[in-house]
Scaffold this active site. Structure first.
Site, PDB file in Angstrom:
ATOM      1  N   GLY A 281     -82.456 -54.796   3.411  1.00  0.00           N
ATOM      2  CA  GLY A 281     -81.467 -54.101   2.695  1.00  0.00           C
ATOM      3  C   GLY A 281     -81.695 -54.588   0.939  1.00  0.00           C
ATOM      4  N   ALA A 282     -82.401 -56.253   1.563  1.00  0.00           N
ATOM      5  CA  ALA A 282     -82.776 -56.854  -0.507  1.00  0.00           C
ATOM      6  C   ALA A 282     -83.743 -57.232   0.121  1.00  0.00           C
ATOM      7  CB  ALA A 282     -81.487 -57.450  -0.791  1.00  0.00           C
ATOM      8  N   GLU A 284     -85.432 -62.032  -2.192  1.00  0.00           N
ATOM      9  CA  GLU A 284     -84.765 -61.876  -3.282  1.00  0.00           C
ATOM     10  C   GLU A 284     -85.889 -62.865  -4.143  1.00  0.00           C
ATOM     11  OE1 GLU A 284     -86.351 -64.486   0.118  1.00  0.00           O
ATOM     12  OE2 GLU A 284     -85.433 -63.311   0.197  1.00  0.00           O
ATOM     13  N   ASN A 285     -86.968 -61.521  -4.678  1.00  0.00           N
ATOM     14  CA  ASN A 285     -87.851 -62.247  -5.295  1.00  0.00           C
ATOM     15  C   ASN A 285     -87.289 -63.100  -6.773  1.00  0.00           C
ATOM     16  OD1 ASN A 285     -89.454 -60.622  -4.634  1.00  0.00           O
ATOM     17  ND2 ASN A 285     -88.320 -58.423  -5.083  1.00  0.00           N
ATOM     18  N   HIS A 317     -75.661 -63.078  -1.004  1.00  0.00           N
ATOM     19  CA  HIS A 317     -76.985 -64.203  -0.484  1.00  0.00           C
ATOM     20  C   HIS A 317     -78.193 -63.656  -0.977  1.00  0.00           C
ATOM     21  CE1 HIS A 317     -78.297 -64.330   3.618  1.00  0.00           C
ATOM     22  NE2 HIS A 317     -80.019 -63.493   3.074  1.00  0.00           N
ATOM     23  N   GLU A 318     -78.670 -62.390  -1.488  1.00  0.00           N
ATOM     24  CA  GLU A 318     -79.940 -63.271  -2.229  1.00  0.00           C
ATOM     25  C   GLU A 318     -79.595 -64.453  -3.873  1.00  0.00           C
ATOM     26  OE1 GLU A 318     -81.877 -61.519  -1.091  1.00  0.00           O
ATOM     27  OE2 GLU A 318     -80.517 -60.769   0.375  1.00  0.00           O
ATOM     28  N   HIS A 321     -80.371 -67.676  -2.428  1.00  0.00           N
ATOM     29  CA  HIS A 321     -81.712 -67.769  -2.185  1.00  0.00           C
ATOM     30  C   HIS A 321     -82.709 -68.664  -3.457  1.00  0.00           C
ATOM     31  CE1 HIS A 321     -83.233 -66.548   2.273  1.00  0.00           C
ATOM     32  NE2 HIS A 321     -82.803 -65.027   1.852  1.00  0.00           N
TER      33      HIS A 321
END
Length: 609
Positions: A281-282, A284-285, A317-318, A321
């Site tokens: 879904g995603a 976190e770069n 959430h990302e 991270h």
């Protein structure tokens, strides 16, 4: 003389063993210290080519240097130690490794290696570097998590090998190119290409190196954080207007994360990029968080408040991270919960701040209930192959990991727990860490050794059932755990917590009281006197506690469920009512209880009205 002979034999053994391909993990004698990556890619074409130069440090002499590479064609390679470059032979092993074979041993000390290579710009797969078309335009995207950076360039593709990266992309002149860091310069080149140079990153892991190329719409979204980092939303061509729901979210989330962690957002920009297709879904770069387009974007006329809330939850959430996963990275894959469990817990904590105080903590109890139903493997698992890595992102890692953190936070207290996390981040910033490192930081700030609890809940499957007997006369709760496994469980009743191994007692100030304060414990409660306790104390319980009771009581004998059902169905919180309705439906499946459940449901409906 004997010592000299032993040293010679040891060196010979190291050189001999270095020739053997790794089973999965790379040898530790070579560590990368900096990458320079130069890639040429046209999204409309099915391949790309490039060169990577890696500064390395050797801790021992070796005649073979192993690094990762998958589905790449290496055209040439060289090594430099000192003044001159020397060409080296290459060979591929097991489809995952590239060997650089040297004529003479090299090391210990500093060196540099370089490789030119070609790779596939895949149109069907969505790992490594891949391409997609929206019918009119071509795009190139990346998805390297967990071990697929090696499909894009030769590298040391393990999480602890964090280094600075300097990236150069040669792409079509009319396309937009983005990467982890800010663009430094853009220069036209022959053949309709342009050379885009990006600033050097701070140390990051290979799995979160990222870039994208295509005719993107770039939507400016102000700045975020103490350092006023520029925020942008990167959308496929013509879809910039669909970013309205995402605009403005970063500012609040980043401010809250900085306040909690005590550490300012650490990358030089913050791009949120919508991809036409990706395996998650995603991702976190750092500096370039990527999302499935439907997660980040929506046509304004068809957007909903529910979608925006879910999107902000994913964004939280990302962004969590960036501290847990990117600033501090798990040293090896057995500790991926230090990334995903933390992002789930902290992202949820940040999202809760948008809710009324009475609703905070409910989402955590709901996720706890869901994951308990499927809890059949430990959070921490050793990984020995690509096949085993297929289970690395199990929901157990995300949700049970988050549940354990909620439990430990309540046990230690919010302030000591927060200070322990801030110590952990400072001590391991831009590096890697283990579960033991986290336990040490928490102990240093709280004075409590959490390692036994971590060992119980992270290294074993399942969870304990706590049988509790309340003695109001003596103001204590007797607790006994029922399980074939050994548990050290922080059981909290009111303001008092005790770590229970097999059985013990918890003193209480008020009676009755629920022996899972806040619903934060990752265990189920089997209370001996359900009806009496619930009737006397129901209204004083928090919504998360009442929801935890609803979930726990659904596993008890039917007669005890019936005792709790009237309270659940007429509760003032919709989440608790929904749990009661679910229980009622299940009980209705048994003819013996059907009439009684119908009677309770009817009476509860009248009372709620």
């Amino acid at each position: 003389m004997r010592f000299r002979t032993a040293v010679i034999l040891a060196c010979a053994f190291i050189l001999k063993s270095a020739d053997k391909p790794p089973d999965f993990r790379l040898p530790g004698m070579v560590r990368p210290e900096r990458y320079q990556l130069d890639l040429t890619l046209r999204p409309e074409q099915p391949s790309f080519h490039g060169e990577v130069v890696i500064d390395i440090r050797l801790t021992a002499a070796t005649q073979v240097i192993w690094l990762n590479g998958k589905d790449l064609t290496v055209e040439s390679a060289w090594i430099q130690q000192g003044a001159g470059r020397k060409p080296v032979r290459t060979r591929v092993e097991a489809g995952e490794f590239i060997a650089l074979e040297l004529d003479q041993p090299v090391g210990p000390g500093q060196a540099a290696i370089g490789l030119t290579f070609k790779g596939k710009l895949d149109e069907k797969a969505s790992v490594g570097v891949y391409r997609r078309s929206d019918g009119q335009h071509w795009y190139a995207f990346t998805a390297f998590t967990a071990i697929d950076a090696r499909r894009a360039f030769p590298c040391f593709d393990e999480p602890e090998f964090k280094t600075p990266w300097r990236v150069v992309l040669r792409v079509p002149q009319d396309d937009v190119a983005v990467a982890n860091s800010r663009m430094v310069s853009e220069t036209r080149e022959a053949g309709g290409l342009k050379r885009v140079i990006f600033d050097e990153t701070k140390p990051i892991a290979t799995e979160v190196v990222a870039f994208g190329v295509g005719p993107f719409d770039v939507v400016e979204d102000g700045t975020a954080g103490r350092n006023h980092i520029p925020v942008r939303i990167i959308a496929p061509h013509g879809r910039g207007s669909e970013a309205d729901g995402a605009r403005g979210a970063s500012k609040t989330i980043v401010e809250r994360l900085e306040a909690y962690t005590g550490f300012p957002y650490m990358w030089d920009k913050l791009d949120h990029m919508a991809l036409l297709d990706m395996p998650f879904g995603a991702i976190e770069n750092p500096g370039l968080i990527t999302y499935r387009d439907r997660v980040l974007l929506a046509p304004p006329r068809r957007d909903t408040a529910e979608r925006r809330q879910a999107m902000r939850g994913t964004m939280a959430h990302e962004l969590a991270h960036q501290w847990f996963g990117n600033l501090v990275t798990q040293r090896w894959w057995n500790d991926v919960w230090l990334s995903e469990g933390f992002a789930s817990w902290l992202g949820g904590k940040i999202s809760d701040l948008e809710l009324p105080e009475s609703q905070r903590g409910i989402a955590g109890v709901e996720s706890r209930a869901r994951i308990m139903n499927t809890d059949s493997r430990p959070v921490r698992l050793e990984m020995h192959s690509r096949k085993e890595m297929g289970d690395i992102y199990s929901q157990i890692v995300y949700q049970k990991g988050a549940g354990v953190l909620r439990m430990v936070e309540h046990w230690l207290g919010e302030e000591p727990f927060q200070k322990g996390l801030q110590r952990y981040l400072k001590e391991h910033a831009y590096g890697s860490a283990t579960t033991a490192d986290l336990a040490a930081a928490l102990k240093a700030e709280s004075g409590v050794d959490v390692s036994g609890v971590f060992d119980s809940f992270l290294n074993q499957p399942g969870f304990p059932v706590v049988k509790a007997t309340m003695d109001c006369a003596e103001k204590r709760i007797r607790v006994r755990q029922e399980s074939s496994l050994k548990w050290r469980t922080p059981v909290c009743a009111g303001a008092t917590c005790r770590v229970i191994a097999e059985e013990g007692e918890i003193p209480i100030e008020e009676c009755p009281v629920w022996p899972n304060a806040g619903g934060t414990g990752y265990y189920r409660v089997d209370l001996s006197d359900w009806a009496g306790m619930l009737e006397k104390n129901w209204e004083s319980l928090t919504a998360p506690e009442r929801l935890a009771i609803a979930e726990d009581s659904a596993r008890l004998p039917a007669q005890q469920q019936l005792a709790a059902l009237p309270l659940l169905l007429r509760d003032r919180d919709s989440h608790v009512v929904a749990a009661g309705q679910k229980m009622a439906i299940k009980l209705m499946g048994n003819a013996e209880y059907r009439d009684k459940v119908a009677e309770i449901a009817a009476a509860s409906g009248r009372r709620r009205r």
